[in-house]
Design a protein around this motif. Structure first.
Motif, PDB file in Angstrom:
ATOM      1  N   PHE A   1      -0.488  10.580 -12.682  1.00 23.46           N
ATOM      2  CA  PHE A   1       0.951  10.675 -12.922  1.00 23.46           C
ATOM      3  C   PHE A   1       1.329  10.159 -14.306  1.00 23.46           C
ATOM      4  CE2 PHE A   1       5.390   9.200 -12.483  1.00 23.46           C
ATOM      5  CZ  PHE A   1       5.976  10.432 -12.219  1.00 23.46           C
ATOM      6  N   THR A   2       0.649   9.148 -14.781  1.00 27.82           N
ATOM      7  CA  THR A   2       1.020   8.575 -16.079  1.00 27.82           C
ATOM      8  C   THR A   2       0.517   9.415 -17.250  1.00 27.82           C
ATOM      9  OG1 THR A   2      -0.915   7.114 -16.092  1.00 27.82           O
ATOM     10  CG2 THR A   2       1.135   6.215 -15.175  1.00 27.82           C
ATOM     11  N   ASP A   3      -0.486  10.228 -17.018  1.00 32.94           N
ATOM     12  CA  ASP A   3      -1.014  11.089 -18.078  1.00 32.94           C
ATOM     13  C   ASP A   3      -0.142  12.348 -18.176  1.00 32.94           C
ATOM     14  OD1 ASP A   3      -2.508  13.077 -19.548  1.00 32.94           O
ATOM     15  OD2 ASP A   3      -4.308  11.870 -19.209  1.00 32.94           O
ATOM     16  N   PRO A   4       0.432  12.627 -19.344  1.00 38.49           N
ATOM     17  CA  PRO A   4       1.314  13.793 -19.470  1.00 38.49           C
ATOM     18  C   PRO A   4       0.609  15.125 -19.230  1.00 38.49           C
ATOM     19  CG  PRO A   4       0.931  12.773 -21.620  1.00 38.49           C
ATOM     20  CD  PRO A   4       0.316  11.876 -20.581  1.00 38.49           C
ATOM     21  N   ARG A   5      -0.716  15.152 -19.306  1.00 39.20           N
ATOM     22  CA  ARG A   5      -1.440  16.406 -19.067  1.00 39.20           C
ATOM     23  C   ARG A   5      -1.483  16.764 -17.587  1.00 39.20           C
ATOM     24  NH1 ARG A   5      -6.786  14.504 -21.993  1.00 39.20           N
ATOM     25  NH2 ARG A   5      -6.108  12.706 -20.785  1.00 39.20           N
ATOM     26  N   SER A   6      -1.502  15.787 -16.701  1.00 39.02           N
ATOM     27  CA  SER A   6      -1.594  16.079 -15.276  1.00 39.02           C
ATOM     28  C   SER A   6      -0.293  15.814 -14.516  1.00 39.02           C
ATOM     29  CB  SER A   6      -2.749  15.291 -14.638  1.00 39.02           C
ATOM     30  OG  SER A   6      -2.648  13.921 -14.951  1.00 39.02           O
ATOM     31  N   ARG A   7       0.663  15.152 -15.146  1.00 31.70           N
ATOM     32  CA  ARG A   7       1.926  14.844 -14.473  1.00 31.70           C
ATOM     33  C   ARG A   7       2.635  16.090 -13.928  1.00 31.70           C
ATOM     34  NH1 ARG A   7       6.632  10.895 -16.566  1.00 31.70           N
ATOM     35  NH2 ARG A   7       4.883   9.472 -16.377  1.00 31.70           N
ATOM     36  N   PRO A   8       2.674  17.206 -14.665  1.00 30.94           N
ATOM     37  CA  PRO A   8       3.343  18.395 -14.099  1.00 30.94           C
ATOM     38  C   PRO A   8       2.717  18.848 -12.772  1.00 30.94           C
ATOM     39  CG  PRO A   8       3.022  18.686 -16.447  1.00 30.94           C
ATOM     40  CD  PRO A   8       2.260  17.448 -16.052  1.00 30.94           C
ATOM     41  N   ASN A   9       1.404  18.738 -12.646  1.00 30.64           N
ATOM     42  CA  ASN A   9       0.753  19.108 -11.383  1.00 30.64           C
ATOM     43  C   ASN A   9       1.145  18.157 -10.266  1.00 30.64           C
ATOM     44  OD1 ASN A   9      -0.639  21.340 -12.415  1.00 30.64           O
ATOM     45  ND2 ASN A   9      -2.249  20.029 -13.206  1.00 30.64           N
ATOM     46  N   VAL A  10       1.191  16.872 -10.565  1.00 30.45           N
ATOM     47  CA  VAL A  10       1.605  15.880  -9.564  1.00 30.45           C
ATOM     48  C   VAL A  10       3.026  16.202  -9.095  1.00 30.45           C
ATOM     49  CG1 VAL A  10       2.170  13.444  -9.175  1.00 30.45           C
ATOM     50  CG2 VAL A  10       0.075  14.062 -10.412  1.00 30.45           C
ATOM     51  N   ASN A  11       3.929  16.431 -10.040  1.00 32.67           N
ATOM     52  CA  ASN A  11       5.322  16.723  -9.678  1.00 32.67           C
ATOM     53  C   ASN A  11       5.425  18.002  -8.857  1.00 32.67           C
ATOM     54  OD1 ASN A  11       6.356  14.432 -10.915  1.00 32.67           O
ATOM     55  ND2 ASN A  11       6.633  15.476 -12.866  1.00 32.67           N
TER      56      ASN A  11
ATOM     57  N   GLY B   1       0.829  -1.192   0.000  1.00 28.11           N
ATOM     58  CA  GLY B   1       0.000   0.000   0.000  1.00 28.11           C
ATOM     59  C   GLY B   1       0.864   1.244   0.000  1.00 28.11           C
ATOM     60  N   PRO B   2       0.275   2.367  -0.366  1.00 25.08           N
ATOM     61  CA  PRO B   2       1.045   3.603  -0.376  1.00 25.08           C
ATOM     62  C   PRO B   2       1.416   4.033   1.036  1.00 25.08           C
ATOM     63  CG  PRO B   2      -1.265   4.054  -0.786  1.00 25.08           C
ATOM     64  CD  PRO B   2      -1.102   2.558  -0.757  1.00 25.08           C
ATOM     65  N   THR B   3       2.475   4.796   1.124  1.00 29.67           N
ATOM     66  CA  THR B   3       2.872   5.319   2.429  1.00 29.67           C
ATOM     67  C   THR B   3       2.094   6.594   2.707  1.00 29.67           C
ATOM     68  OG1 THR B   3       4.670   6.585   1.457  1.00 29.67           O
ATOM     69  CG2 THR B   3       5.201   4.389   2.264  1.00 29.67           C
ATOM     70  N   THR B   4       1.542   6.669   3.869  1.00 26.23           N
ATOM     71  CA  THR B   4       0.823   7.860   4.293  1.00 26.23           C
ATOM     72  C   THR B   4       1.175   8.112   5.751  1.00 26.23           C
ATOM     73  OG1 THR B   4      -1.114   6.594   4.970  1.00 26.23           O
ATOM     74  CG2 THR B   4      -1.133   7.493   2.741  1.00 26.23           C
ATOM     75  N   THR B   5       0.888   9.310   6.168  1.00 21.93           N
ATOM     76  CA  THR B   5       1.088   9.665   7.565  1.00 21.93           C
ATOM     77  C   THR B   5      -0.249  10.114   8.108  1.00 21.93           C
ATOM     78  OG1 THR B   5       1.574  11.948   7.020  1.00 21.93           O
ATOM     79  CG2 THR B   5       3.446  10.439   7.072  1.00 21.93           C
ATOM     80  N   HIS B   6      -0.278  10.438   9.351  1.00 14.93           N
ATOM     81  CA  HIS B   6      -1.504  10.971   9.951  1.00 14.93           C
ATOM     82  C   HIS B   6      -1.483  12.492   9.898  1.00 14.93           C
ATOM     83  CE1 HIS B   6      -2.816   7.041  11.171  1.00 14.93           C
ATOM     84  NE2 HIS B   6      -1.633   6.815  11.710  1.00 14.93           N
ATOM     85  N   VAL B   7      -0.773  13.007   8.923  1.00 15.44           N
ATOM     86  CA  VAL B   7      -0.623  14.442   8.727  1.00 15.44           C
ATOM     87  C   VAL B   7      -1.195  14.792   7.357  1.00 15.44           C
ATOM     88  CG1 VAL B   7       1.061  16.309   8.501  1.00 15.44           C
ATOM     89  CG2 VAL B   7       1.466  14.466  10.135  1.00 15.44           C
ATOM     90  N   PHE B   8      -1.884  15.919   7.281  1.00 12.04           N
ATOM     91  CA  PHE B   8      -2.402  16.374   5.999  1.00 12.04           C
ATOM     92  C   PHE B   8      -1.255  17.006   5.222  1.00 12.04           C
ATOM     93  CE2 PHE B   8      -4.539  19.548   3.298  1.00 12.04           C
ATOM     94  CZ  PHE B   8      -5.323  18.681   2.559  1.00 12.04           C
ATOM     95  N   ASP B   9      -0.759  16.284   4.216  1.00 11.53           N
ATOM     96  CA  ASP B   9       0.382  16.776   3.452  1.00 11.53           C
ATOM     97  C   ASP B   9       0.310  16.268   2.017  1.00 11.53           C
ATOM     98  OD1 ASP B   9       1.113  14.107   3.587  1.00 11.53           O
ATOM     99  OD2 ASP B   9       2.801  14.432   4.937  1.00 11.53           O
ATOM    100  N   ASN B  10       1.410  16.386   1.302  1.00 11.51           N
ATOM    101  CA  ASN B  10       1.450  16.034  -0.108  1.00 11.51           C
ATOM    102  C   ASN B  10       1.928  14.604  -0.372  1.00 11.51           C
ATOM    103  OD1 ASN B  10       4.054  16.538   0.728  1.00 11.51           O
ATOM    104  ND2 ASN B  10       4.642  17.694  -1.088  1.00 11.51           N
ATOM    105  N   ALA B  11       1.868  13.734   0.607  1.00 12.49           N
ATOM    106  CA  ALA B  11       2.308  12.343   0.437  1.00 12.49           C
ATOM    107  C   ALA B  11       1.541  11.640  -0.686  1.00 12.49           C
ATOM    108  CB  ALA B  11       2.155  11.569   1.742  1.00 12.49           C
ATOM    109  N   TYR B  12       0.291  11.999  -0.890  1.00 10.37           N
ATOM    110  CA  TYR B  12      -0.515  11.417  -1.974  1.00 10.37           C
ATOM    111  C   TYR B  12       0.215  11.573  -3.315  1.00 10.37           C
ATOM    112  CZ  TYR B  12      -4.329  11.137  -5.393  1.00 10.37           C
ATOM    113  OH  TYR B  12      -5.118  10.825  -6.481  1.00 10.37           O
ATOM    114  N   PHE B  13       0.746  12.757  -3.581  1.00 12.86           N
ATOM    115  CA  PHE B  13       1.415  13.028  -4.849  1.00 12.86           C
ATOM    116  C   PHE B  13       2.764  12.325  -4.919  1.00 12.86           C
ATOM    117  CE2 PHE B  13      -1.535  16.498  -4.118  1.00 12.86           C
ATOM    118  CZ  PHE B  13      -2.273  16.432  -5.290  1.00 12.86           C
ATOM    119  N   LYS B  14       3.462  12.230  -3.799  1.00 14.04           N
ATOM    120  CA  LYS B  14       4.723  11.490  -3.762  1.00 14.04           C
ATOM    121  C   LYS B  14       4.479  10.011  -4.044  1.00 14.04           C
ATOM    122  CE  LYS B  14       6.967  14.722  -0.641  1.00 14.04           C
ATOM    123  NZ  LYS B  14       7.585  14.907   0.670  1.00 14.04           N
ATOM    124  N   ASN B  15       3.384   9.474  -3.509  1.00 11.19           N
ATOM    125  CA  ASN B  15       3.045   8.077  -3.780  1.00 11.19           C
ATOM    126  C   ASN B  15       2.800   7.864  -5.269  1.00 11.19           C
ATOM    127  OD1 ASN B  15       3.208   7.352  -1.084  1.00 11.19           O
ATOM    128  ND2 ASN B  15       1.043   7.696  -0.704  1.00 11.19           N
TER     129      ASN B  15
END
Length: 90
Positions: free
Chosen positions: A39-49, A10-24
């Motif tokens: 992340f795999t779609d080139p249209r939204s990947r820049p936002n994820v990064n 499973g993805p790594t998450t913390t009990h903190v509201f942060d950007n871990a979703y995007f890192k995952n």
């Protein structure tokens, strides 16, 4: 139906509201395949990064989005209802 990418890792998450979703997503460990497409779609990947590398920007964007959603035609009084079960009207 959403399909988990992996039931073993499973993805790594913390009990903190942060950007871990995007890192995952960058690590290929998005919870659902529909998430991982961000992340795999080139249209939204820049936002994820961008959000993965800048927690402050993510939090500000989230705050702005939630404020806008709060202004969407909320029904009040006899025109609206607070549902006991969100899946169906009372």
């Amino acid at each position: 139906m959403w399909t988990p990418i992996s039931d073993r890792h499973g993805p790594t998450t913390t009990h903190v509201f942060d950007n871990a979703y995007f890192k995952n997503l960058q690590n290929g460990t998005g919870l659902f395949s529909s998430d991982q497409v961000l992340f795999t779609d080139p249209r939204s990947r820049p936002n994820v990064n961008y959000f993965a590398s800048n927690n402050t920007a993510f939090r500000e964007a989230f705050k702005t989005a939630m404020t806008k959603l709060g202004r969407v035609g909320v029904l009040t009084g006899s025109k609206g209802e607070i549902r006991i079960n969100c899946t169906r009207p009372n």
